[in-house]
Design an enzyme around this catalytic site. Structure first.
Site, PDB file in Angstrom:
ATOM      1  N   ALA A 166       0.825  -1.215   0.000  1.00 43.65           N
ATOM      2  CA  ALA A 166       0.000   0.000   0.000  1.00 43.65           C
ATOM      3  C   ALA A 166       0.861   1.268   0.000  1.00 43.65           C
ATOM      4  CB  ALA A 166      -0.933  -0.012   1.205  1.00 43.65           C
ATOM      5  N   ALA A 168       0.580   4.217  -1.431  1.00 40.98           N
ATOM      6  CA  ALA A 168      -0.091   5.500  -1.199  1.00 40.98           C
ATOM      7  C   ALA A 168      -0.351   5.735   0.279  1.00 40.98           C
ATOM      8  CB  ALA A 168      -1.401   5.567  -1.981  1.00 40.98           C
ATOM      9  N   ASP A 169      -0.680   4.671   1.009  1.00 41.47           N
ATOM     10  CA  ASP A 169      -0.918   4.804   2.447  1.00 41.47           C
ATOM     11  C   ASP A 169       0.352   5.231   3.180  1.00 41.47           C
ATOM     12  OD1 ASP A 169      -3.746   3.677   3.315  1.00 41.47           O
ATOM     13  OD2 ASP A 169      -3.050   2.457   1.652  1.00 41.47           O
ATOM     14  N   TYR A 170       1.444   4.577   2.864  1.00 41.00           N
ATOM     15  CA  TYR A 170       2.687   4.883   3.571  1.00 41.00           C
ATOM     16  C   TYR A 170       3.214   6.274   3.212  1.00 41.00           C
ATOM     17  CZ  TYR A 170       2.771   0.080   5.228  1.00 41.00           C
ATOM     18  OH  TYR A 170       2.453  -1.100   5.847  1.00 41.00           O
ATOM     19  N   GLY A 173       1.174   8.606   5.106  1.00 40.59           N
ATOM     20  CA  GLY A 173       1.612   8.587   6.498  1.00 40.59           C
ATOM     21  C   GLY A 173       2.827   9.459   6.743  1.00 40.59           C
TER      22      GLY A 173
END
Length: 397
Positions: A166, A168-170, A173
């Site tokens: 993932a 895009a999530d990291y 973040g």
């Protein structure tokens, strides 16, 4: 060891799954006291996400590391009051509910500011707090497609592909942690007002697409799928060695190309004709064919030795086993073994970045659900054992 970089900063992580909790975890790595507020009875959905071993998530020990897990149900009035008491004693709240959810529950930013005017609130959502899509559900992989990145990944004759994790999530973040630190600096050093940080899952990736944005604006060109960056460097690509290892070679600057000429013994043949990138990019095929042939004629060890000696950045394409065994990873403590209740111990990524005076640390792996209830509600909020038992009986915690 002296004080941690973020000692004295208290963060309420009321988020779930990846981007926002990971941002809180980055702050925890450097000494922030992160209280992980989880739904009573089930906890963060990440606890059940695969890969699994014996029915337990092997990712949770890393995602939950350095955080104090407490349980709390916001749907009860007593739960809301407890949450606001935690807000009163904290510096930051990190959340990733759909835009407007906290307001609907009666614990929005305006309510938080009534008990703590200095609270910083970091929002991580699919599309951000504004715009026509602000209330839509969002997850990293679809939002990566929305960012324009997925369209460019893969081969021209095949469907687009997404990264195998993932990304895009990291990336979101990272921006959430960065934005939180900016707000803390503005509040505590510059004595400014506490503020909100608005992070979407797609904009972190989109921020990196500078070349593609300018390319479309000034040249009218849409960047199409390619297995490697295109149009900026030559040579650039994945090449196979004689012993069937894949290596990446990129000459992103003119001096690096000159170094490759030395490694390949092509200085007289290629310079000064190809000294400038614009000249190489006019007709890259002869150079790409020559590099492909040169790499294929040698083992990886031979290519690596010649490139290293000449100053050409090169790497074979590592799998995770390669990372485990590489001495550079070992020397940098990039993979660390951490004790944990579920598995005895588990390996996880080390601390990034490395600070010379206040290095981060992994103090514990992800806790069991509600493991810090007594400490937080008893010591921090001053509730008695009887009050805590009553909250448990009502399933508020």
């Amino acid at each position: 060891m002296g004080k941690s970089a973020l000692e004295g900063v208290r963060v309420l992580d009321i988020a779930t799954v990846i981007a926002a909790p990971w941002a809180a975890g980055l702050l925890a790595d450097f000494g922030a006291e992160v209280i992980k507020v989880e739904m009573t009875g089930r906890g963060d959905a990440f606890r059940a996400m695969g890969p699994l071993k014996d029915g337990k998530s092997i990712r949770w020990p890393s995602m939950g590391r350095n955080k104090k897990s407490v349980t709390l149900d916001f749907h009860y009035e007593e739960g809301k009051k407890l949450f606001l008491e935690l807000v009163r004693k904290s510096d930051v709240v990190i959340e990733n509910f759909k835009t407007g959810t906290l307001d609907k529950w009666g614990i929005g930013v305006d309510v938080m500011r009534q008990v703590n005017p200095d609270i910083i609130v970091t929002h991580v959502t699919g599309y951000g707090q504004t715009g026509p899509y602000r209330k839509l559900a969002g997850l990293g992989t679809p939002l990566q497609a929305f960012s324009g990145m997925t369209y460019m990944q893969g081969y021209p004759d095949r469907p687009p592909v997404s990264p195998p994790f993932a990304l895009a999530d990291y990336v979101a973040g990272l921006y959430a942690a960065f934005g939180t630190m900016l707000a803390l600096y503005h509040r505590d050093v510059l004595k400014g007002k506490a503020q909100e940080i608005d992070v979407s899952l797609y904009e972190g990736i989109f921020r990196m697409e500078e070349a593609m944005i300018a390319e479309y604006d000034l040249l009218g060109k849409i960047r199409e799928r390619s297995p490697m960056p295109s149009g900026a460097s030559c040579p650039i690509g994945t090449f196979e060695t004689k012993d069937h290892k894949y290596v990446i070679i990129v000459c992103s600057t003119n001096p690096v190309f000159e170094h490759l000429c030395d490694a390949m013994e092509k200085r007289e043949a290629w310079l000064p004709k190809y000294a400038l990138a614009k000249d190489r990019l006019k007709d890259p095929k002869p150079i790409m064919d020559a590099v492909t042939e040169w790499v294929a004629s040698q083992t990886f060890a031979e290519v690596k030795a010649k490139c290293d000696k000449a100053g050409v950045p090169v790497s074979s394409i590592y799998n995770i086993k390669d990372c485990y065994e590489d001495p550079q990873y070992q020397a940098r403590h990039d993979i660390v073994d951490v004790p944990c209740d579920e598995f005895g111990s588990v390996k996880m990524p080390g601390i990034v970045p490395v600070l010379s005076e206040t290095p981060g640390s992994i103090r514990w792996a992800g806790q069991k659900l509600g493991q810090s209830d007594e400490e937080v509600y008893g010591k921090l909020l001053g509730l008695s054992e009887e009050e805590i038992r009553a909250l448990r009986a009502k399933k508020i915690i």
